[in-house]
Scaffold this active site. Sequence first.
Site, PDB file in Angstrom:
ATOM      1  N   SER A  20      34.272  39.877  35.793  1.00 43.68           N
ATOM      2  CA  SER A  20      34.549  41.307  35.931  1.00 43.68           C
ATOM      3  C   SER A  20      33.815  42.052  34.817  1.00 43.68           C
ATOM      4  CB  SER A  20      36.064  41.546  35.926  1.00 43.68           C
ATOM      5  OG  SER A  20      36.370  42.854  36.345  1.00 43.68           O
ATOM      6  N   GLU A  36      29.151  39.917  42.608  1.00 38.29           N
ATOM      7  CA  GLU A  36      30.463  40.051  43.238  1.00 38.29           C
ATOM      8  C   GLU A  36      30.994  41.429  42.894  1.00 38.29           C
ATOM      9  OE1 GLU A  36      33.856  40.078  41.833  1.00 38.29           O
ATOM     10  OE2 GLU A  36      33.027  40.413  39.847  1.00 38.29           O
ATOM     11  N   HIS A  69      36.937  38.447  42.563  1.00 42.33           N
ATOM     12  CA  HIS A  69      38.295  38.961  42.467  1.00 42.33           C
ATOM     13  C   HIS A  69      39.150  38.556  43.679  1.00 42.33           C
ATOM     14  CE1 HIS A  69      36.138  41.569  39.655  1.00 42.33           C
ATOM     15  NE2 HIS A  69      37.307  41.931  39.153  1.00 42.33           N
TER      16      HIS A  69
END
Length: 300
Positions: A111, A205, A269
């Site tokens: 992230s 992602e 995630h």
Amino acid sequence: MSKIKPRALAFGDTIGIAAPAGAFDADRLEKGLSVLQAMGFLVRLPDGTHASQRYLAGTDEHRAAMFNNLFADPEIKAVACARGGFGALRMAPLLDMDAITRHPKIFLGFSDISVLLSILGRKAGLITFHGPVVTSLADADDATIASLADALTTTEPLRIDLAEGMSLVPGTAQGPVAGGNLASLCQMIGTPWQPAFDGCILFLEETSEPAYRVDRMLTQMRLAGCLAGVAGVALGRFDRCGHMDVIFEIVREHLPEGVPVLAGFPVGHNGTNRTLPLGVWASLDAENRFLEYHEPALAR
């Protein structure tokens, strides 16, 4: 820059916990720490780990000092991050790159932590690991935990086969694996740490970004030259980003013609989050649906 391989962990080694980005839930952190302990590792939280300032885990100076001290401490064998969120780029100017290169060790996160994975890879030459943050381990599935344990301890090359992967553009590519969270990488454009992926297998992602924002971010990366020379692309989970056919179409539009693209990696995630070494050479085969590393990510 020559790459620095950190040493593989042995059971009983100590993992230090950094909080370089967002404030986090203390209960989820404790649950995540118990997962690391059940895997056979010791954990250490520096004083001030639970600090907060607005949505950050303390001031930039506080978060950077904790981060730098963990790398300088010889008893710490790996550094894992409490949470992503936001804030890693704010403390980038305060990183002690000399300490990091003098004391290379496993560094893990995803992230917003993609910012630090990129910086440590490009500026220090450190092999890093795109994998769970501690709070995400609180409810991680068995596949996530098994992949993490393997990635942190093995001195053999890793391989990921995607039985249900999707070949969006056929072909093969070789190069070091790089990338991470799209929004986190995009925010680095125009800074001294702007990413470049020439000759790389780019992994991406994302979560909670509608298709037009994914389009906007990829447009910015393309126009900034970040996508020029990409050898291949591996797509992880685009969670809550709309219909995947639209996302795939957008990705193809922004890449140079003929760049192989393989989608369906169980990374990102809200689901299985397999650990990927970054900075290690690998082969991507979009038609046969696998990513195979050429060498170990860790030293003995």
